[in-house]
Enzyme design. Structure first.
Site, short mmCIF file in Angstrom:
data_model
loop_
_atom_site.label_atom_id
_atom_site.label_comp_id
_atom_site.label_asym_id
_atom_site.label_seq_id
_atom_site.Cartn_x
_atom_site.Cartn_y
_atom_site.Cartn_z
N GLU B 319 13.59 -2.51 17.27
CA GLU B 319 13.94 -3.11 15.97
C GLU B 319 15.45 -3.31 15.87
O GLU B 319 16.04 -3.08 14.81
CB GLU B 319 13.44 -2.22 14.82
CG GLU B 319 11.94 -1.94 14.88
CD GLU B 319 11.44 -1.08 13.72
OE1 GLU B 319 11.99 0.00 13.49
OE2 GLU B 319 10.49 -1.50 13.04
N CYS B 418 7.85 0.35 5.00
CA CYS B 418 9.16 0.35 4.33
C CYS B 418 9.43 -0.95 3.59
O CYS B 418 10.12 -0.95 2.56
CB CYS B 418 10.26 0.58 5.36
SG CYS B 418 10.06 -0.37 6.87
#
Lengths: 658, 658
Positions: B319, B418
């Site tokens: 990421e 998230c």
């Protein structure tokens, strides 16, 4: 003499063939010639085999001891596990791959010191086997997960497969030897068949490998059960027998049954090992539907999911194939093991179908993936084989295992170190990938200086010497060393890139035939006399290669190849022109040239000052800020397999066209 | 009237400012106007705020209950953990982000039903706090890892940071309320200061977040200790205080001290949260060296590591940011949370420095990342925001949490979820990102229908109405609703793409000034009378955008933008022309046109039969096999933020040029 497509007239007689080779189908169109029949005597691959023996094998054994992966077996034998066990859950497999490599190397050379090392390790492995045949240092003891409970990630059957392949290598090179490895393998295989048979656990291993290994063990021992178990594993897979995971079941090919899939997908090593095992099962069971499915998968994978190097796997995240045409050079994963697994898959299709395209991909992958991984001295390796490095990075410490699959320079070892022993076993058995025999003759698929001696169907003895400087030189001479008893066909592969190849035959001092040779197999049929020389000339002018326009990541770029070798631009060769390969574009109007043995292109320096925002260009040139130098300058490229041997540098295979 | 660069004359007077906004520095050039001063009244963002309130907030609460992440607090209060705990180690943070979103929403609307829900959840959270202030459902109990022992991956301080931000949001919108959330936050913050101070654990959290939150908590409470602790965390980081990991310490920015780094790197959310916290520390401590370092990092990150959408993060694996210019559209990760974190970082630099480029990136990221994530009804989300989808994929099940960050269509929830609550808190507080005040006047950074009422330095009352159809319409009218006490400057941002903008002032029925407006801030200084209207006209013709030539992955391609909105080609719009966006190329010689509100380009169908080997082309066209249709056809593009709302399709932002 006829120069035509390959003769597909008929296969050699079925039966338990005994070549000293990694894959020996009972009945395929082509029969592989093993280590007793083919010996590489020098050249590009001979040099790498020497480095493998002198550099890589001791290096691997050193690290297996140092990391504790081999001592895990001693702890197991002493009943001291799980305390003190080191390495990942699949670390046993590295010892087995190493044993396989050593077995092939002993088969090639008979080195007595290596033989002693081999026996010592086999004894340590055998001592760790449990009474019922189970063998794995990571499972089944108090404090460890129970046996066979973590099929998704546990790698128990995967490790067993590598053990079987080591035992097969040993049995094929030293049949009936008393070292005991085959017995260890058979006891474990019997346990697996009892555990995973029709009445047992109806599942498969998260990492395919045991399938091809079981078929081979069956071929060596004549035990039908092993083949049956392999077939069961192949048939079960693809119906969601494993759990779902973050990356989806395609990761371990449990999304679609093998015979229904259109293309390889998911983890690239897993996909190719599975396909190899399926090809073995198809060959042994004459399962034409399965064979057809595998051919289709190979075709689609090659046309849409393979790098120019032959490398496979576009994703770092899951070491997996991407979508069709998703082939980013800078994020190429192209794992060394995936290249090796792809060679195994292609080789099996070649044996089954006899088509040159399979050998073409084997050659490409050997030169540009397998040969790229090890350093010149065989003690450091690429795990992933990127086609574009943007930052020079840092040298790898030769005394520190890399925690990462990537390294800017080759690393001595990895936290997951599948690639080094996989390279070692491949190089040690490479002689067995050069030539095959059919009912009608002998086929040369890869070119290296070699001696070949075998007996064709009907007892026709063949002895040949192959002389060549390939891949630097395009001439391949094959000399008959003895008169043959009758006519047979020598088939020489003409790679798809070889436009304008020619073949000629000289017998008793005069040219008796000559012809152009189209891609495929050039065939020479005659009663060979001692001293007859067949010469194949492959044109080796360096060439630009343009990609399929659907490969978006390399649009507007061109690669340079010479023969089977892919070239790269490395920043160390730019000299005063530029510091970084990003600073030049290639002049594609000027064909690449060969100067001495250097492949040279002309490049132009490109000025590229940073913009505040990189998307404000108003013209394709990149906006007013950019600019190109007036003059082009020659720059030598480096064979991709030889890059990163001169310190940190930036590198690219695909060169932007001005 | 002067239209010049922004007035950087001086900051508003320092002191504890009290805006109801997420970031309220004590002393910066610009003072943010909070929810009591700015209210979005409709338009693009007003619509999304309504959807957020009506669709997203209930959706999130439903999933927090359903997945057990909220019930974890009940188990903690009952002493029943760790049995039955569900969710990842950081799942507490999602409840906190949700609470923050709800606090802002209550601040905007005063919704009593929402107020009751808020209080109920706060009570459940508070009940789980331990006597010494510790609060985390995943650590510290028998059977769980001890507190603070897994700083690399445990996210304990990260969770605390989100709790602090929720408490700050509440205190700023309902100061002195008795709900108890601020007390919970203060007790945990005090424990953290005692534990991680100079004499305590000399380390940091693997996921930055607590730094910016501690500064804000200090701003709200006036407690210097919290700021000091944030500064300690910022200063410690970068010297290898955390363990090494597979992806290297750059993953969590522990490779280089913050003030020495040249560019953002590693995990893109972590990098931007850290930079935001560092900017907060720099602002509170007048640390010009740190501020300078952050500006440099922002500049390099924007020039080299940011997608055209404003998205950041090129790697799925970690990421993370890639190397400079490594920006593959098909493997763009561009996590929604990274976009939000980038908005936070840019916003802080804008407050400190007052330069339009920061607001430009905020706008770009809001329209093309933050607005892209949620579906039209706010109940499904993109986690990663790819710029190119090659396969249509499958619809996400609205009742199943996606195990993956990716989805071909938006997913209702994720294993790591998230992004949905991060979108929710951003939209609920978006009013606070529109405008600021300086010593000299008021700045409008983002354009939406809004009411603004605030008091400038010296007690000058300002009341404005903003009317606009932006981004579909380029006209922004700002009307003074009351006479002002003295002169002040209204600054209107002119985005960098807006060439040919103009501004005019109409007072008492006649045009009193007009001028062209260069990118930056158009400034109008006068004593405004009620009814005065300042009109900014931003040219919104659709345009082609060419990338920096070093972004290899989009070479030979062009993007289409209109105003701040990036457009995309979606296969569903190709009609009979082609099934797949891969089958057309764009005619870049014809500028994109606006037809009604559609952005239309002309494309040509490209025939691309598979080749056996995709690298055998001999010319750039892709070899003899390829071919293009003679005629071009018009195709409407879709705003990127609105793609994938009409079923599975292929999509691309970068269009290959014929």
């Amino acid at each position: 003499m006829t120069i035509t497509d390959t003769d597909r007239a008929g296969a050699v007689a079925p039966g338990l063939r005994r070549a000293a080779a990694p894959a020996v189908p009972s009945s395929t169109l082509l029969r592989p010639l093993g280590l007793g029949e083919v010996a590489i005597t020098g050249g590009f691959w001979g040099e790498r085999q020497r480095t493998n023996a002198v550099g890589t094998l001791p290096h691997i054994e050193h690290w297996l001891e140092r990391e504790g992966w081999l001592p895990n077996f001693d702890l197991a034998a002493a009943g001291a596990l799980p305390e003190g066990r080191r390495g990942r859950e699949f670390s046993d497999s590295e010892i087995y791959k190493y044993l396989e490599a050593v077995a092939w190397e002993i088969g090639r050379t008979g080195d007595p010191a290596l033989e002693a090392r081999f026996r010592a390790i086999v004894a340590r492995v055998a001592a760790a086997q449990e009474p019922d045949g189970y063998l794995n240092t990571a499972f089944g003891r108090p404090g460890q997960p129970p046996r066979w409970t973590e099929l998704e990630w546990g790698h128990e059957l995967y490790c067993a497969g590598h053990l079987f392949q080591a035992a097969v290598a040993r049995e094929r090179t030293r049949p009936g030897d008393d070292d005991g490895l085959l017995g260890v393998a058979v006891r474990l295989a019997d346990l697996i068949c009892a555990t995973f048979g029709d009445d047992g656990i109806r599942s498969v291993c998260g990492h395919p490998e045991v399938e091809t290994a079981l078929v081979e063990l069956g071929r060596v021992t004549g035990e039908q059960r092993y083949l049956d178990q392999a077939r069961l594993f192949i048939e079960r897979r693809g119906s969601g027998v494993l759990g779902d995971i973050e990356w989806g079941r395609a990761y371990y090919q449990d999304d679609i049954p093998v015979r229904e899939a259109e293309v390889l997908r998911g983890h690239a090593v897993r996909a190719n090992y599975l396909a190899s095992g399926a090809a073995d099962v198809a060959a042994e069971t004459a399962d034409h539907g399965l064979q057809e499915a595998l051919r289709r998968q190979w075709e689609n994978t090659v046309a849409r999911r393979t790098y120019i190097t032959g490398g496979q796997g576009s994703h770092h995240q899951d070491e997996a194939f991407g979508d069709d045409f998703e082939l980013p050079p800078d994020r190429a994963y192209s794992e060394t093991c995936a290249g090796i697994a792809s060679v195994q898959f292609s080789w099996r299709l070649l044996l089954a179908e006899g088509e040159a395209r399979y050998a073409d991909l084997v050659e490409r992958t050997l030169y540009n993936v397998v040969a790229t991984s090890p350093s010149h001295d065989g003690t450091a390796f690429y795990y992933a084989n990127t086609l574009h490095r943007r930052t020079p990075g840092a040298p790898a410490d030769p005394d520190v295992a890399s925690p990462r699959a990537e390294a800017s320079l080759r690393a001595p070892w990895f936290g997951v170190s599948c690639c080094p022993p996989n390279v070692a076993r491949t190089l040690a058995s490479l002689d067995a990938y050069l030539a095959t025999a059919s009912a009608d003759g002998l086929q040369l698929h890869q070119y290296a200086p070699a001696r070949i001696a075998t007996t064709l169907d009907g007892g026709r003895r063949v002895e040949l010497e192959v002389r060549t400087g390939y891949p630097l030189d395009g001439r391949v001479e094959v000399e008959a060393l003895a008169d043959s008893d009758g006519e047979w066909t020598l088939a020489l592969r003409v790679p798809a890139w070889a436009r304008g190849a020619s073949v000629k035959v000289v017998s008793e001092g005069r040219e008796v035939e000559s012809a152009t040779a189209e891609p495929g197999y050039a065939q020479v049929r005659r009663r060979f006399l001692a001293g007859d020389v067949v010469t194949l000339d492959l044109p080796l002018a360096p060439r630009f290669t343009w990609p399929d326009p659907r490969i978006d990541a390399v649009r507007g770029s061109v690669a340079v190849e010479r023969g089977p070798v892919v070239y790269a631009l490395e920043s160390v060769d730019l000299g005063p022109l530029a510091d970084d390969v990003a600073d030049v574009v290639v002049d594609a109007a000027q064909q690449p040239a060969l100067e001495d043995q250097d492949v040279v292109v002309r490049v132009r320096r490109r000025e590229q000052p940073d913009r505040e925002w990189p998307y404000d260009g108003v013209a394709e040139s990149g906006g007013a800020a950019g600019g190109q130098a007036d003059a082009t300058a020659p720059v030598a490229l480096v064979p991709y397999h030889a890059w990163a041997e001169r310190g940190p540098s930036t590198m690219r295979v695909w060169l932007p066209v001005e």
